[in-house]
Design a protein around this motif. Structure first.
Motif, short mmCIF file in Angstrom:
data_model
loop_
_atom_site.label_atom_id
_atom_site.label_comp_id
_atom_site.label_asym_id
_atom_site.label_seq_id
_atom_site.Cartn_x
_atom_site.Cartn_y
_atom_site.Cartn_z
N LEU A 10 0.77 -1.23 0.00
CA LEU A 10 0.00 0.00 0.00
C LEU A 10 0.81 1.29 0.00
CD1 LEU A 10 -2.97 0.35 -0.17
CD2 LEU A 10 -3.07 0.50 2.27
N PRO A 11 2.03 1.35 0.54
CA PRO A 11 2.69 2.65 0.60
C PRO A 11 2.82 3.37 -0.74
CG PRO A 11 3.80 1.13 2.04
CD PRO A 11 2.76 0.33 1.28
N ALA A 12 3.01 2.65 -1.84
CA ALA A 12 3.12 3.30 -3.14
C ALA A 12 1.78 3.49 -3.82
CB ALA A 12 4.05 2.48 -4.04
N THR A 13 0.77 2.80 -3.36
CA THR A 13 -0.53 2.79 -4.03
C THR A 13 -1.13 4.18 -4.21
OG1 THR A 13 -0.94 0.55 -3.28
CG2 THR A 13 -2.84 1.82 -3.98
N PRO A 14 -1.13 5.06 -3.20
CA PRO A 14 -1.71 6.39 -3.43
C PRO A 14 -1.06 7.14 -4.59
CG PRO A 14 -1.37 6.04 -1.10
CD PRO A 14 -0.71 4.89 -1.81
N PHE A 15 0.24 6.95 -4.79
CA PHE A 15 0.93 7.62 -5.88
C PHE A 15 0.50 7.05 -7.23
CE2 PHE A 15 3.73 8.02 -2.17
CZ PHE A 15 3.71 9.40 -2.05
#
Length: 109
Positions: A10-15
């Protein structure tokens, strides 16, 4: 070994969600290519179709947060105040992840 689309976590998902949002308006061809990408395509499809994140991706994100913050607390030489800020930020991050809507494993028919 074969990697699953949610292995990115999830950490990269918003980007990637932001990238897809802007690409859909500026370059539909690049947006389609992003959606076909093996490591993020399924996450983007889940979000667009179900407005949620799979439980496996949430579990991976929370696990990575706990692992990284735990390692920081154990191995870091930061002051207690700084470690408190790190832990507080991690708690907020976990709460944000857990509050995201959940997507079903299989798409709705």
């Amino acid at each position: 070994p074969t990697r699953r689309p949610s292995d990115l976590g999830l950490p990269a998902t918003p980007f990637f969600l932001l990238a897809s949002f802007f690409l859909a308006r500026s370059s539909p061809q690049l947006n389609e290519r992003l959606h076909r990408c093996w490591f993020i395509g399924q996450i983007l499809q889940d979000w667009e179709q179900q407005r949620g994140v799979r439980l496996s991706a949430k579990a991976q994100a929370v696990g990575m947060i706990v692992l990284c913050v735990g390692a920081t607390v154990v191995f870091s030489s930061m002051s207690g105040v700084m470690l408190g800020f790190v832990v507080a930020a991690a708690v907020i991050g976990v709460l944000v992840v857990l509050r995201l809507p959940s997507a079903r494993t299989s798409a709705p028919k």
